[in-house]
Motif scaffolding. Sequence first.
Motif, short mmCIF file in Angstrom:
data_model
loop_
_atom_site.label_atom_id
_atom_site.label_comp_id
_atom_site.label_asym_id
_atom_site.label_seq_id
_atom_site.Cartn_x
_atom_site.Cartn_y
_atom_site.Cartn_z
N GLY A 32 7.47 -14.51 -14.16
CA GLY A 32 6.79 -14.49 -15.45
C GLY A 32 6.32 -13.08 -15.76
N LEU A 33 6.85 -12.47 -16.80
CA LEU A 33 6.55 -11.08 -17.13
C LEU A 33 5.81 -10.94 -18.45
N GLY A 34 4.89 -11.89 -18.70
CA GLY A 34 3.98 -11.73 -19.83
C GLY A 34 2.95 -10.66 -19.49
N ARG A 35 1.85 -10.63 -20.23
CA ARG A 35 0.85 -9.57 -20.02
C ARG A 35 0.32 -9.57 -18.59
N PHE A 36 -0.03 -10.74 -18.08
CA PHE A 36 -0.60 -10.81 -16.74
C PHE A 36 0.44 -10.47 -15.68
N GLY A 37 1.60 -11.11 -15.74
CA GLY A 37 2.65 -10.85 -14.74
C GLY A 37 3.10 -9.40 -14.74
N GLU A 83 13.07 -15.10 -20.37
CA GLU A 83 13.28 -14.45 -21.67
C GLU A 83 14.01 -13.12 -21.49
N ALA A 84 15.17 -13.00 -22.10
CA ALA A 84 15.97 -11.78 -21.99
C ALA A 84 15.20 -10.56 -22.53
N GLU A 117 12.77 -5.34 -21.41
CA GLU A 117 11.60 -4.49 -21.60
C GLU A 117 11.13 -3.86 -20.29
N HIS A 118 11.25 -4.62 -19.19
CA HIS A 118 10.72 -4.15 -17.90
C HIS A 118 11.81 -3.63 -16.96
N ALA A 119 13.03 -3.55 -17.45
CA ALA A 119 14.15 -3.14 -16.59
C ALA A 119 13.94 -1.76 -15.98
N GLY A 120 13.35 -0.85 -16.72
CA GLY A 120 13.16 0.51 -16.21
C GLY A 120 11.82 0.73 -15.53
N GLU A 140 16.92 -12.09 -15.17
CA GLU A 140 16.70 -13.25 -16.04
C GLU A 140 17.13 -14.49 -15.28
N ALA A 141 16.18 -15.36 -14.96
CA ALA A 141 16.50 -16.56 -14.18
C ALA A 141 15.40 -17.59 -14.33
#
Length: 219
Positions: free
Chosen positions: A13-18, A38-39, A44-47, A54-55
């Motif tokens: 989970g890569l929302g604000r908290f994650g 979410e792609a 957004e966080h790939a770099g 994505e899974a």
Amino acid sequence: MSADQRKPVLVIGLGRFGAAVAQTLERMGHEVLGVDTEARLVQEHAGRLTKVIEADCTDAATLQQLGVGDFQAAVVAIGTNIEASVLAVLALSDLGMKNIWAKATNDNHARILERTGAHHVVFPEQRMGERVAHLLNERLLDFISFGDEFAIARLKAPEPIVGVPLVTSECRRKFDVTVVGVKREGENFIHAVPDTIIFEDDELVVSGKIEDIEKFSSI
């Protein structure tokens, strides 16, 4: 433990908290695998993270493919989708993950997470709300609650104890708080001792019950 000895951490989970957890872990020297469904968030966080995928981590087979056994810990940072949050924790637990952290949105959510295998449950929004409420007291500069009415706070030195050593002001006896340390402008933090004299612009680090700290800051 040095950075190169730290095992990687799985953040689901890569929302604000994650995202905040993952990026902080990276700065601390951990390798981080960030996962989201979410792609957009993955891109957004790939770099920013060691690896982003994505899974769907509610599926144990997917977690096995990600090599869940190689991770020191897992953080389930899914908030709004309670079902996905619980299923991810359950899958991690079934696969033997020994250190599972999970974000909860309410008490019922927390209880379910604990019963399905989460070792640590956190309420980031609730904690932040409490912290902001306490910091509205203008003399409190920072505040950490330990959840049992005990806290450590940074605050401006109250006027009645300025100009005298701590042994004279008797903060522990009179106000039920302990002055742990003092930060003076232009100087390093010092640990407080009975002979420490408090100056007008000093910032104090104090410990005690939340109610007593707030009273002390306002004297």
